[in-house]
Design a protein around this motif. Sequence first.
Motif, PDB file in Angstrom:
ATOM      1  N   LEU A 250      -4.290   2.432  -9.336  1.00  0.00           N
ATOM      2  CA  LEU A 250      -4.195   3.809  -8.858  1.00  0.00           C
ATOM      3  C   LEU A 250      -4.771   4.040  -7.687  1.00  0.00           C
ATOM      4  CD1 LEU A 250      -4.472   5.291 -12.582  1.00  0.00           C
ATOM      5  CD2 LEU A 250      -2.412   4.875 -11.433  1.00  0.00           C
ATOM      6  N   LEU A 251      -6.055   3.778  -7.436  1.00  0.00           N
ATOM      7  CA  LEU A 251      -6.554   4.025  -6.012  1.00  0.00           C
ATOM      8  C   LEU A 251      -5.668   3.781  -4.830  1.00  0.00           C
ATOM      9  CD1 LEU A 251     -10.159   2.990  -7.114  1.00  0.00           C
ATOM     10  CD2 LEU A 251      -9.269   5.345  -6.583  1.00  0.00           C
ATOM     11  N   ALA A 252      -4.629   2.845  -4.988  1.00  0.00           N
ATOM     12  CA  ALA A 252      -4.165   2.139  -3.887  1.00  0.00           C
ATOM     13  C   ALA A 252      -2.925   3.197  -3.266  1.00  0.00           C
ATOM     14  CB  ALA A 252      -3.441   0.797  -4.153  1.00  0.00           C
ATOM     15  N   ARG A 253      -2.700   3.069  -2.241  1.00  0.00           N
ATOM     16  CA  ARG A 253      -1.559   4.171  -1.653  1.00  0.00           C
ATOM     17  C   ARG A 253      -0.318   3.287  -1.965  1.00  0.00           C
ATOM     18  NH1 ARG A 253       0.572   1.251   2.578  1.00  0.00           N
ATOM     19  NH2 ARG A 253      -0.987   0.126   3.833  1.00  0.00           N
ATOM     20  N   ARG A 254       0.640   4.144  -1.650  1.00  0.00           N
ATOM     21  CA  ARG A 254       1.933   3.287  -1.852  1.00  0.00           C
ATOM     22  C   ARG A 254       2.230   2.244  -0.669  1.00  0.00           C
ATOM     23  NH1 ARG A 254       7.439   6.277  -1.965  1.00  0.00           N
ATOM     24  NH2 ARG A 254       7.868   4.550  -3.178  1.00  0.00           N
ATOM     25  N   GLY A 255       2.487   1.116  -1.201  1.00  0.00           N
ATOM     26  CA  GLY A 255       2.728  -0.085  -0.337  1.00  0.00           C
ATOM     27  C   GLY A 255       1.353  -0.862  -0.127  1.00  0.00           C
ATOM     28  N   GLY A 256       0.136  -0.400  -1.023  1.00  0.00           N
ATOM     29  CA  GLY A 256      -1.069  -1.070  -0.443  1.00  0.00           C
ATOM     30  C   GLY A 256      -1.356  -2.281  -1.363  1.00  0.00           C
ATOM     31  N   ARG A 257      -2.829  -2.639  -1.027  1.00  0.00           N
ATOM     32  CA  ARG A 257      -2.829  -3.972  -1.849  1.00  0.00           C
ATOM     33  C   ARG A 257      -4.291  -3.885  -2.682  1.00  0.00           C
ATOM     34  NH1 ARG A 257      -3.680  -3.378   3.807  1.00  0.00           N
ATOM     35  NH2 ARG A 257      -5.199  -4.779   4.002  1.00  0.00           N
ATOM     36  N   VAL A 258      -3.997  -4.918  -3.556  1.00  0.00           N
ATOM     37  CA  VAL A 258      -4.881  -4.751  -4.385  1.00  0.00           C
ATOM     38  C   VAL A 258      -5.608  -6.259  -4.868  1.00  0.00           C
ATOM     39  CG1 VAL A 258      -5.987  -4.000  -6.879  1.00  0.00           C
ATOM     40  CG2 VAL A 258      -4.140  -2.559  -5.642  1.00  0.00           C
ATOM     41  N   VAL A 259      -6.836  -6.460  -4.892  1.00  0.00           N
ATOM     42  CA  VAL A 259      -7.302  -7.793  -5.084  1.00  0.00           C
ATOM     43  C   VAL A 259      -8.087  -7.632  -6.313  1.00  0.00           C
ATOM     44  CG1 VAL A 259      -8.401  -9.713  -4.303  1.00  0.00           C
ATOM     45  CG2 VAL A 259      -6.932  -8.494  -2.859  1.00  0.00           C
TER      46      VAL A 259
END
Length: 342
Positions: A250-259
């Motif tokens: 939920l913290l990531a922007r549209r098109g963002g990356r999460v690891v």
Amino acid sequence: MSGGPASSRSIVVERPGAHRLVTAAVPEPGPGEVRVRVFAAGVCMSDREVYDGRRDAAYVRYPVTPGHEWAGTVDAVGAGVDPALVGRRTVAEGFRACGSCARCREGETSLCEGGYEETGFTVPGAFADHLVVPARLLHPLADDADLRAAALLEPAAVVAAAVRAGRPEPGERIAVVGAGTLGLLAVQLLAASSPGELTVIDPRTQRTLQAQEFGATGVGTPEESKELHGRYDLVVETAGAPATAASSCLLARRGGRVVLTGMFTPGAAGIDPVHLSFQQLTVRSVFGAPSSAWDFAVRAFTAGILTPGPLVTHEFPLERYGEAVALVGGGDPGTGKVLLRP
């Protein structure tokens, strides 16, 4: 080549909840192996899980000497190993990768298809005076390396794998979820990438203050982070709490990356597939570290980019292993990294 003391002590967890301190002959390195005199070994939540019997049965073999986070000095080598290694300060990879399967040949040694073997879980680890490991897994350190701090290079290698997977770029907005050992090490590595923002999310004020000392530009609690949804180019999750995989997305922007780096337990909240699809997120997970991440972490440590020493809050001798493992996961916000010092 061998020699030295006649006996060596080790902690043996016979079965969940039962351990003893054993004295036996000093282990001898076989062909292709080295013996290390352990200087310090970290105790982490995985070690607590081994002691409590909560680790998946496929990833532990009792009885076992735990200890996968460690640093020490080579004091003997087996046949075929360069004798010049004797006296070298060192760390070593934990995964006993086969080196010949398709994944290993691609450099993804943490995904070895040859079967799971890891120091401190299925083979004897570093909660001992001495440890025997394959020489090919060593990452020698500088002659003046701080071995107390170097004991944290195993979690640092995991963090290095996560940061490399996240591909941070200068000026990006980055969030780190969790300010435990992994999270604070992540802050150090990510700060070196010159982010535009580096925010740490954790409910523990003491930990977030330390994160700011390590380079975080902002901090917040999980409740406060709800106002930051959709803000970050990269989110590195390190907590492994029941809700943090979902909240990180939920913290990531549209098109963002999460690891995802934390170790989750059954019942953790899943990631909403609708959100994942519409937001077009890239989500990666990390379990352990390949050889390349170890090399990255050791280079960052040698260069002074990684300074794990301040994370250590408690040190115990082997005889007080029971106290050490009880501290880990005990809920005291003042407990950082706990070391055993053989």
